[in-house]
Design an enzyme around this catalytic site. Sequence first.
Site, PDB file in Angstrom:
ATOM      1  CG  HIS A 178      -4.024 -35.791  17.152  1.00  0.00           C
ATOM      2  ND1 HIS A 178      -4.163 -36.995  17.799  1.00  0.00           N
ATOM      3  CD2 HIS A 178      -5.042 -35.730  16.240  1.00  0.00           C
ATOM      4  CE1 HIS A 178      -5.189 -37.661  17.288  1.00  0.00           C
ATOM      5  NE2 HIS A 178      -5.751 -36.903  16.342  1.00  0.00           N
ATOM      6  CD  GLU A 237      -1.922  -4.648  11.468  1.00  0.00           C
ATOM      7  OE1 GLU A 237      -2.590  -4.654  10.421  1.00  0.00           O
ATOM      8  OE2 GLU A 237      -0.679  -4.685  11.466  1.00  0.00           O
ATOM      9  N   GLY A 239      -4.898  -2.019   5.024  1.00  0.00           N
ATOM     10  CA  GLY A 239      -4.055  -3.142   4.596  1.00  0.00           C
ATOM     11  C   GLY A 239      -4.715  -4.490   4.837  1.00  0.00           C
ATOM     12  NE  ARG A 240      -6.563  -4.036  10.926  1.00  0.00           N
ATOM     13  CZ  ARG A 240      -5.885  -2.915  11.073  1.00  0.00           C
ATOM     14  NH1 ARG A 240      -4.699  -2.784  10.483  1.00  0.00           N
ATOM     15  NH2 ARG A 240      -6.348  -1.910  11.798  1.00  0.00           N
ATOM     16  CE  LYS A 291       5.901  -0.674  10.227  1.00  0.00           C
ATOM     17  NZ  LYS A 291       5.097   0.152   9.354  1.00  0.00           N
ATOM     18  CE  LYS A 338      -3.565   2.205   2.770  1.00  0.00           C
ATOM     19  NZ  LYS A 338      -4.492   2.085   3.884  1.00  0.00           N
ATOM     20  CD  GLU A 365       9.145  -5.866   7.380  1.00  0.00           C
ATOM     21  OE1 GLU A 365       8.908  -4.742   6.854  1.00  0.00           O
ATOM     22  OE2 GLU A 365       8.862  -6.144   8.554  1.00  0.00           O
TER      23      GLU A 365
HETATM   24  O1  F6P Z   1       2.002  -4.170   9.969  1.00  0.00           O
HETATM   25  C1  F6P Z   1       1.566  -2.892   9.645  1.00  0.00           C
HETATM   26  C2  F6P Z   1       1.077  -2.790   8.257  1.00  0.00           C
HETATM   27  O2  F6P Z   1       0.843  -1.452   8.006  1.00  0.00           O
HETATM   28  C3  F6P Z   1      -0.177  -3.616   7.965  1.00  0.00           C
HETATM   29  O3  F6P Z   1      -1.333  -3.029   8.408  1.00  0.00           O
HETATM   30  C4  F6P Z   1      -0.074  -3.736   6.489  1.00  0.00           C
HETATM   31  O4  F6P Z   1      -0.946  -4.698   6.010  1.00  0.00           O
HETATM   32  C5  F6P Z   1       1.387  -4.074   6.335  1.00  0.00           C
HETATM   33  O5  F6P Z   1       2.016  -3.267   7.307  1.00  0.00           O
HETATM   34  C6  F6P Z   1       1.980  -3.860   4.976  1.00  0.00           C
HETATM   35  O6  F6P Z   1       1.943  -2.531   4.585  1.00  0.00           O
HETATM   36  P1  F6P Z   1       2.158  -2.100   3.077  1.00  0.00           P
HETATM   37  O7  F6P Z   1       1.080  -2.713   2.275  1.00  0.00           O
HETATM   38  O8  F6P Z   1       2.122  -0.613   3.081  1.00  0.00           O
HETATM   39  O9  F6P Z   1       3.505  -2.622   2.640  1.00  0.00           O
END
Ligand code: F6P
Length: 532
Positions: A377, A346, A260-261, A497, A200, A206
């Site tokens: 199990h 979240e 995002g979620r 972060k 987003k 990452e």
């Molecule tokens: O973990 C925080 C967060 O902002 C989530 O809400 C989101 O889904 C994820 O990081 C990834 O963010 P982006 O889509 O901006 O890379």
Amino acid sequence: MTIYNDLLNHKKVIDQTHLKDLFENDPQRFNKFHAEFQDMLLDYSKNKITDETFSLLLKLTDEACLKEAISDMFEGKRINTTENRPVLHIALRNRSNTPIYVDGKDVMPEINKVLDQMHAFSDKVRSGKWKGATGKEIKDIVNIGIGGSDLGPKMALEALGFYTTSKLNFHFVSNVDGTDITQTLNKCDPETTLFIVSSKTFTTQETMTNAQTAKDWLSVHLGEKATKNHFVAVSTNTKAVKAFGIDTKNMFVFWDFVGGRYSLWSAIGLSLMIGIGYDGFIELLEGAHEMDMHFKETSFDKNLPVILALMGIWNTTYLGAESYAVLPYDQYLDKLPLYLQQLDMESNGKSVKKNGKPVDYSTGPILFGTAGTNGQHSFYQLIHQGTHMVPADFIAPIYSLNETGLHHDILLANVIAQSEALMKGKTAEELKAEGVDEELIPFKTFTGNRPSNTLLFEKMTPKALGRLIALYEHKVFVQGVIWQVNSFDQFGVELGKQLAKAVLPELLNKKQKLKHDSSTNALIEKIRNLRN
Ligand code: F6P
């Protein structure tokens, strides 16, 4: 908070009651406490509730002005107050196309435009018309993203594996651990691999680190120019996509009003659309839209998301449950608990109300789970006989997409038996009657009286998955409204972060003076001494 106090008082009565007795005393209990929508049946009768509990819980919805809150969301009001944004994942699947306005502008034309763009692109990739830089068809799709830009399509592609093309392999890289991208690239041929960089913000550490490594790998094999045939982006940030070197013609946009979620339904679902095809993706949206309409229009006592939310609030805030298990008896839904973990934790893992004041009651629980019968199990021992009460949602399709001998009957027998066992338990008297050794009786006794919901549906289809996910989204929404938290921000992920950004140069530069606490300093020293 008068209803809050009423419910606390009522809890004292419920504490004296056993679920088994509630069933024995009322043969109509299931009839009273179940709800249906389409092919879904929600049985919530195995919760520690009575008529009075249910009617008090329903009053909570009035007190929290839930009806108005739902309208506000559907009308595009800025209900994400801390970020001053509307929350409109419902617009992404608004198959009736009724206009939804943000700042006076209908968002539907833009949404439909991106859907068309995804349609054209996914058809090209599926049919082999989209070619890599050396003219070969695409065979491997790698989605690079994390959190909401990863979990949705990853979970849904697995859930809809039955409907997914076998001509393509799908991979998901999320972790910044180099092993994730390395293992994936080892399986791919640069000439036939397409990367979808899903973010987003297009700034997530990452994702950008993994995307850069993938781009370098491609350049080494095919040269820098190959990026345009092998990289597409899904994002809200055009500038950053351009700066990364992806042609904006190959960019699929979404908008700030999609959290995002909650983004599976947007272009974040591109890998899913490539997998199941445009029609399958539309069916998924239709399923979610049906649930949206049910949520918006059905009275709360028959409203599946509202009921599920109320059971959760009762168990967590009033009966003291700290965790919550989601137990899908469908191998295709193996990743559902992982997906719901982000959605729920979240969203409602908050301790401050929308008005900035701290809460003085429990909010979102710790969510975990796995596909049945594997959990039986493993951690079910604790659910049956441990000291914690762990409310559970059992989810099962009545038909398997892979009916094989008695497998599915056995699976269904297990899911039914589990909720019965949790509810009834087993008494010392029953064990005695079975001739169990006296000294073993304490160990073999089950207290029972442990709550669960059971959700049955006909079979796994894109529509069924759409309904299921939207059900949980709205459940989380209702809980957020009643707990008075903002379910749509996630500041809790920020501090770690920021600190990681400060630690990185300290790890890389042995000479940099450390000013942390003694533990943090020692850990940094240990790592940098060995690594350098
Ligand atoms: O973990 C925080 C967060 O902002 C989530 O809400 C989101 O889904 C994820 O990081 C990834 O963010 P982006 O889509 O901006 O890379």
